[in-house]
Design an enzyme around this catalytic site. Structure first.
Site, PDB file in Angstrom:
ATOM      1  CB  CYS A   1      -0.932   0.085   1.202  1.00 50.03           C
ATOM      2  SG  CYS A   1      -2.128  -1.232   1.272  1.00 50.03           S
TER       3      CYS A   1
ATOM      4  NE  ARG B   1       4.645   1.994   0.062  1.00 51.11           N
ATOM      5  CZ  ARG B   1       5.632   1.942   0.936  1.00 51.11           C
ATOM      6  NH1 ARG B   1       6.854   2.194   0.552  1.00 51.11           N
ATOM      7  NH2 ARG B   1       5.405   1.638   2.190  1.00 51.11           N
TER       8      ARG B   1
ATOM      9  CD1 TRP C   1       0.290  -6.381  -2.719  1.00 56.88           C
ATOM     10  CD2 TRP C   1      -0.054  -6.825  -0.553  1.00 56.88           C
ATOM     11  NE1 TRP C   1       0.679  -7.679  -2.483  1.00 56.88           N
ATOM     12  CE2 TRP C   1       0.477  -7.975  -1.172  1.00 56.88           C
ATOM     13  CE3 TRP C   1      -0.350  -6.875   0.813  1.00 56.88           C
ATOM     14  CZ2 TRP C   1       0.719  -9.160  -0.470  1.00 56.88           C
ATOM     15  CZ3 TRP C   1      -0.114  -8.046   1.505  1.00 56.88           C
ATOM     16  CH2 TRP C   1       0.423  -9.170   0.852  1.00 56.88           C
TER      17      TRP C   1
ATOM     18  CG  ASN D   1       1.418   1.366   4.286  1.00 55.86           C
ATOM     19  OD1 ASN D   1       1.268   0.148   4.265  1.00 55.86           O
ATOM     20  ND2 ASN D   1       2.598   1.935   4.261  1.00 55.86           N
ATOM     21  N   GLY D   2      -0.756  -0.389   6.324  1.00 55.98           N
ATOM     22  CA  GLY D   2      -0.438  -1.136   7.539  1.00 55.98           C
ATOM     23  C   GLY D   2      -1.555  -2.106   7.866  1.00 55.98           C
TER      24      GLY D   2
ATOM     25  CD  GLU E   1      17.593 -13.292  -6.062  1.00 59.84           C
ATOM     26  OE1 GLU E   1      17.059 -13.694  -5.022  1.00 59.84           O
ATOM     27  OE2 GLU E   1      17.186 -12.294  -6.685  1.00 59.84           O
TER      28      GLU E   1
ATOM     29  CE  LYS F   1      14.189 -11.730  -8.528  1.00 58.63           C
ATOM     30  NZ  LYS F   1      14.778 -11.264  -7.360  1.00 58.63           N
TER      31      LYS F   1
ATOM     32  CD  GLU G   1      10.444 -12.218  -6.749  1.00 55.84           C
ATOM     33  OE1 GLU G   1      10.167 -11.379  -5.889  1.00 55.84           O
ATOM     34  OE2 GLU G   1      11.535 -12.225  -7.359  1.00 55.84           O
TER      35      GLU G   1
ATOM     36  CG  HIS H   1      19.917 -36.451   0.350  1.00 55.12           C
ATOM     37  ND1 HIS H   1      20.136 -37.664   0.944  1.00 55.12           N
ATOM     38  CD2 HIS H   1      21.145 -35.895   0.163  1.00 55.12           C
ATOM     39  CE1 HIS H   1      21.439 -37.844   1.123  1.00 55.12           C
ATOM     40  NE2 HIS H   1      22.064 -36.779   0.650  1.00 55.12           N
TER      41      HIS H   1
ATOM     42  CE  LYS I   1      11.962  -2.861  -5.532  1.00 51.41           C
ATOM     43  NZ  LYS I   1      12.408  -4.252  -5.659  1.00 51.41           N
TER      44      LYS I   1
HETATM   45  C1  G6P Z   1       9.541  -8.192  -1.254  1.00 50.95           C
HETATM   46  C2  G6P Z   1      10.107  -7.878  -2.626  1.00 50.95           C
HETATM   47  C3  G6P Z   1      11.431  -8.605  -2.816  1.00 50.95           C
HETATM   48  C4  G6P Z   1      12.395  -8.245  -1.695  1.00 50.95           C
HETATM   49  C5  G6P Z   1      11.773  -8.507  -0.306  1.00 50.95           C
HETATM   50  C6  G6P Z   1      12.635  -7.917   0.808  1.00 50.95           C
HETATM   51  O1  G6P Z   1       9.177  -9.519  -1.185  1.00 50.95           O
HETATM   52  O2  G6P Z   1       9.199  -8.264  -3.633  1.00 50.95           O
HETATM   53  O3  G6P Z   1      11.998  -8.247  -4.061  1.00 50.95           O
HETATM   54  O4  G6P Z   1      13.567  -8.994  -1.818  1.00 50.95           O
HETATM   55  O5  G6P Z   1      10.496  -7.885  -0.222  1.00 50.95           O
HETATM   56  O6  G6P Z   1      12.667  -6.523   0.650  1.00 50.95           O
HETATM   57  P1  G6P Z   1      13.796  -5.583   1.175  1.00 50.95           P
HETATM   58  O7  G6P Z   1      13.353  -4.212   0.758  1.00 50.95           O
HETATM   59  O8  G6P Z   1      13.833  -5.720   2.660  1.00 50.95           O
HETATM   60  O9  G6P Z   1      15.071  -5.996   0.545  1.00 50.95           O
END
Ligand code: G6P
Length: 609
Positions: free
Chosen positions: A2, A27, A74, A99-100, A482, A486, A489, A505, A604
């Site tokens: 948000c 956001r 969001w 927001n929150g 990672e 990616k 996501e 395993h 994000k």
């Molecule tokens: C969200 C974002 C990710 C990010 C994570 C941690 O899930 O979509 O891309 O890695 O938050 O965010 P930060 O700002 O703490 O790195």
């Protein structure tokens, strides 16, 4: 999670609100809305989906005024819908954005229903709107009403309120969620993130926990959590508004991938002095704290957590300090054993991730030798609350899937490892040698970009798969994680990463002719072990996509595609091998037609738990 923006001006604020919301869209993008106050009272427009839908709505519905609030959502409480979109209105008098998460919203809702308030949405936010209205009946000012209402809220919030009885003012408060005031000439703003208002003003005031602010076009008054009038320092943002644009790229993620050579250089250069790491970049007290350190505890979420995992290998092997890496959401709810002389490190792009921030606050009550934030946003809470700060210079990262923030975190973590190693006896010569390796990172990343076309081709096939497995060993294991993150996501292909040694395993059971297996196999002491694991995949008919260098000794075949990266030194190979995995996810998502920059259900900046 948000985003909110608000403006008080002598001109119509709706265009600024919409522009601000577009820049806050990372956001949340389930729905968006604005409300303004003018001589006719409150006017509101809301729309499902992203801010462009709201703009379309505003083209047919006239909403204009000198004071207004806006929100991009969001969804937490209640599905994405127009009814659940913010702003929420109480009694046609008060409009509010939030927001929150208000944790005690059910109790408050019952109370307010008993008082006669009718609820239209499923949100926790509507409770706050009615609560502020209920308090306003007993208070002389709107500021007092918001202050009183805030005393009743459990959880986290950043709130902005307008009232038809105070058409020139916005009242705002925050606890746990970010909120700042943007200060300009004859107009002032509120925003979750400076990025929302940066083209309008670089000057901002950060609200502290529990502050309540009254913001007019040419006035800002703040009371603190005790209700005392306070003056908060005004700062100037160092971020550039120009970097907030996509430029010639099709997506922010694409732009951010291709910026990495530049931002790595920008992160590295100020951290060096005379060919060595300059400890001053971590602040005045860095030497004092770091020279005592024997253990490191890294806490982060998402992609940042993977950066911590990579660093744990270097910190232990290069510096001989023990290193524990943990997810912030786990750490904050357990009682961790803190050894003497332990450094607590948080990693975060945004510096506002709720779990990471809570972990830092929790750690500050423990016996750590000091706290260090490696972060990308200078204005963030994490930066303000840590003993030491080591900024990544990635610039604004807008794509939800983190790219350049990750590789710059890896850079800073390597620099930190060198510094800690120095205090534990690393020779000057060896330090200069390691720094020279780091200096090659931008150029090596640029060479990795040349795989762009080949990756695009393999992505076309990958886009048809249902499931993908990523494998790596040593530092390449977190890089495999990672890469899998990616891909899932942004393309929504289920992908999982394993330490290659774990293959038999469990995950080997999943391997058949249909499953692409992405392997990271640079020439290093673990290569022979990785090769044995890949032989196990081949024997089961698995399709291999191998990222390796020319010395790794792989050959293309009908079931095996080899993409050759430049040969890079140990410290920087995690950075170099990340780049093609980002491109792989990016192109696969393009073939699948998903929203690369705003993947479904994600946001994000995760400012709620
Ligand atoms: C969200 C974002 C990710 C990010 C994570 C941690 O899930 O979509 O891309 O890695 O938050 O965010 P930060 O700002 O703490 O790195």
């Amino acid at each position: 999670m948000c985003g909110l923006v608000a403006a008080a001006s002598q001109r119509d604020v709706v265009p600024s609100l919409i522009e601000g919301l577009k820049r806050l869209e990372y956001r949340g993008y389930d729905s968006a809305g604005v409300a303004v106050v003018n001589e006719n009272g409150l006017k509101m427009a809301r729309a499902l989906g992203n801010v462009s839908h709201l703009s379309e709505r505003l083209a047919t519905q006239r909403v204009a005024g000198h004071t207004g609030i806006g929100h991009t959502r969001w969804a937490t409480h209640g599905e994405p819908s127009v009814v659940n979109a913010h702003p929420h209105i109480s009694s046609d008098e008060i409009a509010l954005v939030h927001n929150g998460i208000v944790e005690n919203f059910e109790t408050l809702r019952e109370e307010l229903v008993a008082e006669g308030y009718e609820f239209r949405s499923e949100t926790d936010t509507e409770v706050v709107a009615h609560l502020v209205h209920a308090c306003s009946k007993r208070c002389d000012t709107l500021l007092d009403a918001v202050y009183q209402a805030a005393q009743r809220l459990d959880g986290t919030y950043a709130i902005a309120v307008v009232s038809k009885f105070h058409p020139d003012k916005i009242i705002a408060t925050r606890r746990g969620s970010p909120l700042l005031i943007g200060v300009a000439d004859k107009e002032n703003y509120l925003a979750s993130d400076i990025a929302a208002i940066l083209p309008l003003t670089p000057y901002y005031i950060t609200l502290e926990e529990g502050d309540v602010a009254e913001v007019g076009a040419d006035s800002v008054n703040i009371v603190d959590a005790n209700g005392d009038v306070v003056v908060r320092e005004m700062r100037q943002s160092r971020q550039s508004a120009l970097e907030l644009n996509k430029g010639l790229y099709e997506h922010y993620m694409q732009k951010e991938i291709f910026e990495q050579n530049v931002v790595l250089e920008r992160t590295l250069v100020p951290a060096l002095k005379d060919g060595m790491v300059n400890e001053d970049v971590l602040g005045e007290n860095a030497r004092d704290i770091l020279s005592d350190i024997e253990h490191v505890h890294i806490v982060a979420c998402g992609t940042s957590y993977h950066a911590g995992m990579v660093a744990s290998y270097t910190l232990e092997s290069l510096c001989g300090v023990s290193c524990k890496v943990e997810l912030a959401s786990e750490y904050r709810y357990r009682r961790a054993v803190v050894n003497p002389n332990t450094l607590f490190v948080t990693l975060s792009q945004s510096g506002e991730t709720a779990d990471t921030l809570a972990a830092l606050r929790f750690a500050k009550r423990s016996l750590y030798r000091g706290t260090l934030a490696i972060c990308n946003v200078p204005e963030s809470s994490l930066v303000r609350e840590s003993d030491m700060v080591f900024m990544t210079q990635a610039g604004p990262e807008i794509g939800v899937a983190s790219t350049k923030a990750f590789t710059t975190q890896l850079m800073n973590l390597s620099l930190l490892a060198i510094l800690l190693a120095r205090y534990r006896g690393l020779s000057r010569r060896r330090e200069q040698g390691l720094v020279d390796v780091l200096r090659r990172a931008p150029e090596q990343v640029q060479r990795a970009y040349s795989l762009d076309n080949e990756i695009r081709e393999v992505a076309e096939h990958l886009a048809e798969s249902q499931y993908t497995l990523f494998l790596g060993r040593g530092q390449m294991y977190p890089i495999a994680k990672e890469g899998a993150l990616k891909l899932k996501e942004i393309s929504y292909i289920y992908s999982e990463a394993y330490a290659a040694g774990e293959l038999k395993h469990g995950p080997l059971a999943l391997v058949d002719e249909q499953v692409p297996v992405v392997a990271l196999a640079p020439f290093n002491p673990l290569l022979a072990k990785v090769k044995s694991n890949l032989a196990e995949v081949r024997a089961r008919g698995g399709k291999l996509l191998v990222f390796a260098d020319k010395d790794s000794g792989f050959r293309n075949s009908s079931r095996e595609t080899v993409l050759t990266l430049p040969k890079s030194g140990g410290l920087i190979s995690p950075i170099v091998y990340t780049v093609p995995l980002q491109l792989l996810a990016y192109y696969t998502a393009l073939y699948r037609g998903t929203n690369v920059d705003q993947p479904r259900n994600l946001a994000k900046s995760v400012t709620v738990e």
